[in-house]
Design a protein around this motif. Structure first.
Motif, PDB file in Angstrom:
ATOM      1  N   THR A 261     -13.559  21.428  12.516  1.00 40.04           N
ATOM      2  CA  THR A 261     -12.132  21.195  12.273  1.00 40.04           C
ATOM      3  C   THR A 261     -11.882  20.827  10.815  1.00 40.04           C
ATOM      4  O   THR A 261     -10.926  21.287  10.196  1.00 40.04           O
ATOM      5  N   THR A 262     -12.782  20.003  10.256  1.00 41.84           N
ATOM      6  CA  THR A 262     -12.636  19.598   8.854  1.00 41.84           C
ATOM      7  C   THR A 262     -12.744  20.793   7.923  1.00 41.84           C
ATOM      8  O   THR A 262     -11.948  20.955   6.992  1.00 41.84           O
ATOM      9  N   GLU A 263     -13.733  21.660   8.189  1.00 37.36           N
ATOM     10  CA  GLU A 263     -13.913  22.840   7.346  1.00 37.36           C
ATOM     11  C   GLU A 263     -12.730  23.786   7.469  1.00 37.36           C
ATOM     12  O   GLU A 263     -12.304  24.398   6.501  1.00 37.36           O
ATOM     13  N   ARG A 264     -12.209  23.904   8.691  1.00 36.51           N
ATOM     14  CA  ARG A 264     -11.066  24.800   8.900  1.00 36.51           C
ATOM     15  C   ARG A 264      -9.840  24.296   8.149  1.00 36.51           C
ATOM     16  O   ARG A 264      -9.076  25.070   7.583  1.00 36.51           O
ATOM     17  N   LEU A 265      -9.662  22.973   8.135  1.00 36.83           N
ATOM     18  CA  LEU A 265      -8.532  22.401   7.414  1.00 36.83           C
ATOM     19  C   LEU A 265      -8.642  22.674   5.921  1.00 36.83           C
ATOM     20  O   LEU A 265      -7.634  22.840   5.229  1.00 36.83           O
ATOM     21  N   LYS A 266      -9.877  22.733   5.420  1.00 38.56           N
ATOM     22  CA  LYS A 266     -10.072  23.009   4.006  1.00 38.56           C
ATOM     23  C   LYS A 266      -9.774  24.471   3.673  1.00 38.56           C
ATOM     24  O   LYS A 266      -9.304  24.792   2.589  1.00 38.56           O
ATOM     25  N   LYS A 267     -10.053  25.368   4.628  1.00 38.27           N
ATOM     26  CA  LYS A 267      -9.953  26.805   4.358  1.00 38.27           C
ATOM     27  C   LYS A 267      -8.631  27.421   4.796  1.00 38.27           C
ATOM     28  O   LYS A 267      -8.145  28.359   4.173  1.00 38.27           O
ATOM     29  N   ASP A 268      -8.067  26.919   5.897  1.00 38.66           N
ATOM     30  CA  ASP A 268      -6.928  27.579   6.535  1.00 38.66           C
ATOM     31  C   ASP A 268      -5.611  27.118   5.908  1.00 38.66           C
ATOM     32  O   ASP A 268      -5.046  26.083   6.267  1.00 38.66           O
ATOM     33  N   LYS A 269      -5.083  27.890   4.966  1.00 39.51           N
ATOM     34  CA  LYS A 269      -3.835  27.526   4.286  1.00 39.51           C
ATOM     35  C   LYS A 269      -2.644  27.568   5.233  1.00 39.51           C
ATOM     36  O   LYS A 269      -1.720  26.764   5.124  1.00 39.51           O
ATOM     37  N   PHE A 270      -2.674  28.513   6.185  1.00 43.81           N
ATOM     38  CA  PHE A 270      -1.560  28.624   7.124  1.00 43.81           C
ATOM     39  C   PHE A 270      -1.486  27.394   8.020  1.00 43.81           C
ATOM     40  O   PHE A 270      -0.398  26.868   8.300  1.00 43.81           O
ATOM     41  N   LEU A 271      -2.648  26.903   8.469  1.00 40.08           N
ATOM     42  CA  LEU A 271      -2.682  25.693   9.294  1.00 40.08           C
ATOM     43  C   LEU A 271      -2.200  24.494   8.489  1.00 40.08           C
ATOM     44  O   LEU A 271      -1.442  23.651   9.009  1.00 40.08           O
ATOM     45  N   ASN A 272      -2.628  24.390   7.233  1.00 38.65           N
ATOM     46  CA  ASN A 272      -2.174  23.291   6.386  1.00 38.65           C
ATOM     47  C   ASN A 272      -0.673  23.333   6.180  1.00 38.65           C
ATOM     48  O   ASN A 272      -0.005  22.293   6.186  1.00 38.65           O
ATOM     49  N   MET A 273      -0.121  24.529   5.998  1.00 34.18           N
ATOM     50  CA  MET A 273       1.320  24.681   5.849  1.00 34.18           C
ATOM     51  C   MET A 273       2.033  24.194   7.114  1.00 34.18           C
ATOM     52  O   MET A 273       3.037  23.474   7.042  1.00 34.18           O
ATOM     53  N   THR A 274       1.497  24.575   8.275  1.00 34.14           N
ATOM     54  CA  THR A 274       2.085  24.167   9.548  1.00 34.14           C
ATOM     55  C   THR A 274       2.064  22.654   9.704  1.00 34.14           C
ATOM     56  O   THR A 274       3.065  22.030  10.079  1.00 34.14           O
ATOM     57  N   LEU A 275       0.915  22.042   9.415  1.00 32.37           N
ATOM     58  CA  LEU A 275       0.777  20.590   9.569  1.00 32.37           C
ATOM     59  C   LEU A 275       1.672  19.841   8.588  1.00 32.37           C
ATOM     60  O   LEU A 275       2.244  18.799   8.930  1.00 32.37           O
ATOM     61  N   ASP A 276       1.798  20.363   7.372  1.00 28.30           N
ATOM     62  CA  ASP A 276       2.692  19.731   6.395  1.00 28.30           C
ATOM     63  C   ASP A 276       4.141  19.799   6.872  1.00 28.30           C
ATOM     64  O   ASP A 276       4.884  18.804   6.797  1.00 28.30           O
ATOM     65  N   PHE A 277       4.557  20.970   7.341  1.00 26.81           N
ATOM     66  CA  PHE A 277       5.924  21.135   7.839  1.00 26.81           C
ATOM     67  C   PHE A 277       6.174  20.169   8.999  1.00 26.81           C
ATOM     68  O   PHE A 277       7.215  19.492   9.054  1.00 26.81           O
ATOM     69  N   TYR A 278       5.217  20.084   9.901  1.00 19.82           N
ATOM     70  CA  TYR A 278       5.345  19.214  11.079  1.00 19.82           C
ATOM     71  C   TYR A 278       5.417  17.745  10.670  1.00 19.82           C
ATOM     72  O   TYR A 278       6.217  16.973  11.221  1.00 19.82           O
ATOM     73  N   SER A 279       4.584  17.340   9.688  1.00 18.93           N
ATOM     74  CA  SER A 279       4.592  15.937   9.259  1.00 18.93           C
ATOM     75  C   SER A 279       5.949  15.566   8.656  1.00 18.93           C
ATOM     76  O   SER A 279       6.438  14.454   8.858  1.00 18.93           O
ATOM     77  N   GLY A 280       6.562  16.500   7.932  1.00 23.09           N
ATOM     78  CA  GLY A 280       7.898  16.246   7.399  1.00 23.09           C
ATOM     79  C   GLY A 280       8.941  16.171   8.495  1.00 23.09           C
ATOM     80  O   GLY A 280       9.854  15.333   8.452  1.00 23.09           O
ATOM     81  N   ALA A 281       8.797  17.043   9.507  1.00 26.22           N
ATOM     82  CA  ALA A 281       9.733  17.040  10.640  1.00 26.22           C
ATOM     83  C   ALA A 281       9.662  15.718  11.403  1.00 26.22           C
ATOM     84  O   ALA A 281      10.679  15.194  11.870  1.00 26.22           O
ATOM     85  N   LEU A 282       8.451  15.162  11.534  1.00 22.75           N
ATOM     86  CA  LEU A 282       8.295  13.881  12.236  1.00 22.75           C
ATOM     87  C   LEU A 282       9.030  12.757  11.510  1.00 22.75           C
ATOM     88  O   LEU A 282       9.633  11.889  12.154  1.00 22.75           O
ATOM     89  N   ILE A 283       8.976  12.767  10.169  1.00 18.15           N
ATOM     90  CA  ILE A 283       9.713  11.759   9.395  1.00 18.15           C
ATOM     91  C   ILE A 283      11.212  11.920   9.638  1.00 18.15           C
ATOM     92  O   ILE A 283      11.956  10.933   9.759  1.00 18.15           O
ATOM     93  N   ALA A 284      11.674  13.167   9.736  1.00 22.08           N
ATOM     94  CA  ALA A 284      13.099  13.430   9.992  1.00 22.08           C
ATOM     95  C   ALA A 284      13.514  12.902  11.359  1.00 22.08           C
ATOM     96  O   ALA A 284      14.581  12.293  11.506  1.00 22.08           O
ATOM     97  N   VAL A 285      12.678  13.132  12.373  1.00 24.91           N
ATOM     98  CA  VAL A 285      12.980  12.661  13.732  1.00 24.91           C
ATOM     99  C   VAL A 285      13.059  11.141  13.750  1.00 24.91           C
ATOM    100  O   VAL A 285      13.975  10.552  14.339  1.00 24.91           O
ATOM    101  N   ASP A 286      12.109  10.492  13.082  1.00 26.63           N
ATOM    102  CA  ASP A 286      12.100   9.030  13.036  1.00 26.63           C
ATOM    103  C   ASP A 286      13.320   8.499  12.292  1.00 26.63           C
ATOM    104  O   ASP A 286      13.935   7.514  12.708  1.00 26.63           O
ATOM    105  N   SER A 287      13.691   9.158  11.196  1.00 27.52           N
ATOM    106  CA  SER A 287      14.869   8.735  10.420  1.00 27.52           C
ATOM    107  C   SER A 287      16.142   8.877  11.248  1.00 27.52           C
ATOM    108  O   SER A 287      17.033   8.018  11.196  1.00 27.52           O
TER     109      SER A 287
END
Length: 648
Positions: free
Chosen positions: A319-345
Motif C-alpha cells: 500500500t505504501t509503495e502504491r501511494l508513492k507511485k499511483d498519482k491518480f490514487l493520490n489525487m483521489t485521496l487529496d480531493f477526499y481529504s478536502g471534502a471531509l474538511i468541507a463536511v466538518d465545516s
C-alpha cells in the motif's frame, strides 16, 4: 522465504552476542503490530529497538524476530570512539492533542532531527503514548578550533499574493533553487513563511530574530502607547492576527494570557499604532450563502475512485509503495481529504446533510456506478459529486436523469453528452479564453495580437471568433515589426497586446517595443494561457511587472480569513499543506453543501447565485444543448508591488 528468515535470525544472534544475556530478549512480531506498539509493550523507545534492529527501519512483517533491549539497559550499536563529543538525548511520551510542531517548539529541535531519531514516525505518524527520542544537542569538551567562515543568511517573509515565480525573479534565482532551499514550499507557498534565499537556515539566526522582534514589540508597546481591544464572540487567536495585523507570537508577547486560549469579552492590549481591520464587503456578483431553514434533511453522495479492490489484489506493490507511485490514487485521496474538511465545516455551521461516500471503482472505460445507484437508494439524494472520468459522470447523470438529482462533474475538463441534471464544475479552456476578451471589451480597449507564424491556430481563432483583434504584421523573416506594431496603438484607449508565441526573441522584441512607447501610450501585455517562456531567466520579470502582464485563470490566490482557516484546519488534520486537489475537494463540496442548505432547490441556487470559495469561483450558466457549466474565471495581473492581483 525460509532462507530469508534464517538470514534474519542469524543476524539477530550476531547482534545478540554483543550484549549480556540479561540486557536483551527477542520478540516475534504479531500480525498488524508496529514498532511503536512493541516499544510501548517493553517500556523502551522505538529508537532503542531500531539501534538493535537497523533493518527494521524498512518495515516489519508478521513473524519477524526482533531483538528487544531490557528496560533501563543501555543500548549501544557501536562504540563511541570520539573522546571529545558526548551525545545527550531525552525521551518524550506523546500526550493527547500534541502535535509534531508543538514537540519541536518544546524541545527546540527541527522536524528532520526528530524524524532521524525516530524513524518509525515516517510510517506510523504521531500517536498517543509513543516514546520519542529527543536529541538534545551535543556537549563538547573545550578544544581550540578555528571557527569556519559563515555566510550571513538572507530570508524573505512571504507576503499575500506573492508567488514562487515573483520571489525567484526578485532575488535572481530559479524556482528550483528556491524549492531546494525550502522543501516545505514545494507543494504550496504559505503566506508568512520565512523563505531562505541565501546561506543556511541556522537555528541561532531564528532565535536572534525572535528575540529582536519581541524586544522591539515590547519597547513599542509601553503603557502610554497601547490601546485596549475587547474580544468579540467567535473570535480566535488566528482571526485576531487578521484584525490587528500582528502575528500570533506578537499578540502573545503583549498578552501572555492568550496562551491559555481566547475568550469572549477578554480585554487585550494592542499597539496604539495598529489600525483595526474590518472584513471586506462581498464582491459584486458574488453571493455569500448562509445557512437557511431548509425543510428536510438532505442527502449528498460522493462517488470517488478509491479502487480499493484493485489495491487489495495488488500482489506486487505494498500500500505504501502504491501511494508513492499511483498519482491518480493520490489525487483521489487529496480531493477526499478536502471534502471531509468541507463536511466538518458545514456541520459546525449547523447544516444538517446526510453525506454518503462510495467507491466508484472506476477506470476510464468502466465503473461500478450502475450497481451503486441500484443498491443504495441514490435516486433519493439531492446531489451527487463524481465520478471523476467524464464518461462515467455522464453515465451517472443519464441513470439519474428521470429524477431531480443534480450530478456534478468534479474534475473533468472534457465535455460530451449533455444532460439537464449534469453540472460541469471545471471551467473549460474556451470559457477561460473568452473571459479575458470580455474583460478587455468591457474596458473598450484596443486589442492587438502579436502572433508567431507557427501559431496558425491562434491566427484562425482571432479571425473567426475575435474579429475586432488587430493582428500585428511581422517582418519577412517572421520577427516582430516594431514600427508596424506601434502603428496599431491608440492614444485614447488602453492598448492590450496579446502575445501568442513561444519564441524568446519575439517576446523580448514585443516587450522592448511596448516599453519604448509607455510615455505616450497606455499599454498592457496579455497572454491567453500559460506561456512557459515567460517563466525563464531570459525574460525580465521587472519588465513583465512594468507592463502589468494580464492573464485569465480558473483559480486564484486567496489570503482571506476563510482561506487561512481552511489551510490551518487542513494542516492540523493532515500534517501537510493542502494540494490543489485537496483545495478543489473542499471548495466544490462546501459550495454544494451551502447550496443544499438554502430554502431553494439546488438548480434554483445555481441560476441565482455565484459564489467564491478558497481558490475557485462557481458561476454556472445553462448551456444551449442542456445542462450547466461553470464560467467562474479570474482576470489576474502583475502589479507594481510584485504581487498578483485581480483586475476589476
Amino acid at each position: 522465504m525460509q532462507y530469508y528468515s534464517k538470514i534474519w535470525l542469524c543476524g539477530l544472534f550476531f547482534i545478540g552476542s554483543l550484549f549480556a544475556q540479561d540486557k536483551a530478549s527477542t520478540h516475534k512480531v504479531a500480525k498488524g503490530e508496529t514498532i511503536a506498539q512493541i516499544a510501548q509493550k517493553y517500556k523502551v523507545s522505538p529508537y532503542d529497538i531500531y539501534q538493535l534492529n537497523p533493518d527494521a527501519q524498512a518495515g516489519i512483517s508478521q513473524n519477524t524476530l526482533l531483538l528487544i533491549p531490557k528496560a533501563g539497559a543501555k543500548v549501544q550499536s557501536k562504540t563511541v570512539t570520539s573522546p571529545t563529543v558526548v551525545s545527550k538525548k531525552v525521551t518524550h511520551e506523546v500526550a493527547p492533542k500534541e502535535t509534531l510542531f508543538g514537540i519541536q517548539k518544546k524541545y527546540n529541535v527541527t522536524e528532520a532531527t526528530l524524524f532521524k531519531a525516530n524513524p518509525f514516525l515516517e510510517n506510523d505518524g504521531l500517536q498517543i503514548g509513543q516514546k520519542l527520542v529527543i536529541p538534545n544537542g551535543v556537549v563538547t569538551k573545550a578544544t581550540t578550533t578555528t571557527a569556519p567562515k559563515t555566510v550571513t543568511p538572507v530570508f524573505h517573509l512571504v507576503q499575500p499574493q506573492e508567488t514562487k515565480f515573483s520571489i525567484a525573479k526578485k532575488y535572481n534565482i530559479t524556482i528550483e533553487e528556491l524549492e531546494k532551499k525550502n522543501p516545505e514550499v514545494v507543494a504550496n507557498l504559505p503566506v508568512g513563511f520565512n523563505l531562505l534565499i541565501k546561506g543556511n537556515r541556522a537555528k541561532e539566526v531564528k532565535e536572534i530574530e525572535d528575540v529582536a522582534d519581541k524586544k522591539e514589540l515590547t519597547s513599542k508597546s509601553t503603557s502610554s502607547d497601547v490601546q485596549n481591544y475587547t474580544v468579540k464572540p467567535k473570535e480566535t487567536l488566528y482571526s485576531l492576527t487578521k484584525t490587528s495585523g500582528l502575528s500570533q507570537e506578537e499578540l502573545i508577547v503583549l498578552n501572555p494570557e492568550l496562551k491559555n486560549g481566547v475568550q469572549e469579552g477578554m480585554l487585550i492590549k494592542l499597539p496604539a499604532a495598529v489600525k483595526l481591520m474590518t472584513q471586506p464587503e462581498a464582491k459584486k456578483g458574488i453571493t455569500q450563502l448562509s445557512k437557511q431553514n431548509a425543510a428536510d434533511r438532505k442527502k449528498l453522495v460522493l462517488l470517488l475512485p478509491f479502487n480499493i479492490a484493485k489495491i487489495a489484489n495488488d500482489t506486487v506493490n505494498s500500500t505504501t509503495e502504491r501511494l508513492k507511485k499511483d498519482k491518480f490514487l493520490n489525487m483521489t485521496l487529496d480531493f477526499y481529504s478536502g471534502a471531509l474538511i468541507a463536511v466538518d465545516s458545514a456541520k459546525q455551521l449547523g447544516i444538517d446533510v446526510d453525506v454518503q461516500v462510495f467507491d466508484s471503482q472506476e477506470t476510464k472505460m468502466s465503473s461500478q456506478v450502475s450497481s451503486i445507484i441500484k443498491s443504495n437508494d441514490v435516486e433519493n439524494a439531492q446531489v451527487v459529486i463524481g465520478p471523476f472520468y467524464q464518461n462515467n459522470v455522464e453515465k451517472t447523470a443519464e441513470l439519474l436523469s428521470g429524477t431531480d438529482v443534480a450530478v456534478i462533474s468534479p474534475l473533468s475538463k472534457e465535455t460530451g453528452k449533455a444532460f439537464p441534471n449534469l453540472y460541469q464544475s471545471i471551467v473549460s479552456a474556451d470559457v477561460i479564453k473568452n473571459a479575458v476578451f470580455d474583460f478587455m471589451k468591457s474596458k473598450e480597449g484596443n486589442i492587438i495580437a502579436v502572433v508567431d507564424k507557427k501559431k496558425e491556430s491562434a491566427r484562425n481563432y482571432f479571425n473567426q471568433f475575435q474579429k475586432e483583434v488587430k493582428i500585428a504584421p511581422l517582418t519577412p523573416t517572421g520577427g516582430v515589426n516594431a514600427e508596424a506594431l506601434k502603428g496599431l496603438l491608440q492614444k485614447d484607449k488602453m492598448n492590450y497586446v496579446i502575445i501568442e508565441t513561444g519564441s524568446t526573441m519575439m517576446i523580448k522584441a514585443t516587450i522592448a517595443t511596448l516599453l519604448s512607447v509607455m510615455k505616450t501610450y497606455k499599454v498592457q501585455l496579455v497572454t491567453l494561457e500559460t506561456n512557459p517562456t515567460l517563466d525563464t531567466d531570459e525574460i525580465s520579470f521587472d519588465n513583465l511587472v512594468k507592463l502589468k502582464l494580464m492573464y485569465p485563470s480558473a483559480t486564484r490566490e486567496n489570503e482571506t480569513d476563510e482561506a487561512r482557516i481552511f489551510e490551518q484546519k487542513y494542516r492540523k488534520e493532515n500534517k501537510v499543506y493542502p494540494s490543489s486537489f485537496a483545495t478543489r475537494g473542499f471548495d466544490l463540496t462546501f459550495d454544494t453543501l451551502m447550496r443544499m442548505a438554502q430554502d431553494k432547490t439546488f438548480q434554483e441556487t445555481i441560476e441565482s447565485a455565484a459564489t467564491e470559495q478558497v481558490e475557485n469561483r462557481f458561476e454556472y450558466y445553462k448551456k444551449e444543448n442542456g445542462g450547466y457549466t461553470n464560467k467562474g474565471v479570474y482576470i489576474l495581473y502583475y502589479d507594481s508591488d510584485m504581487t498578483i492581483k485581480q483586475a476589476n
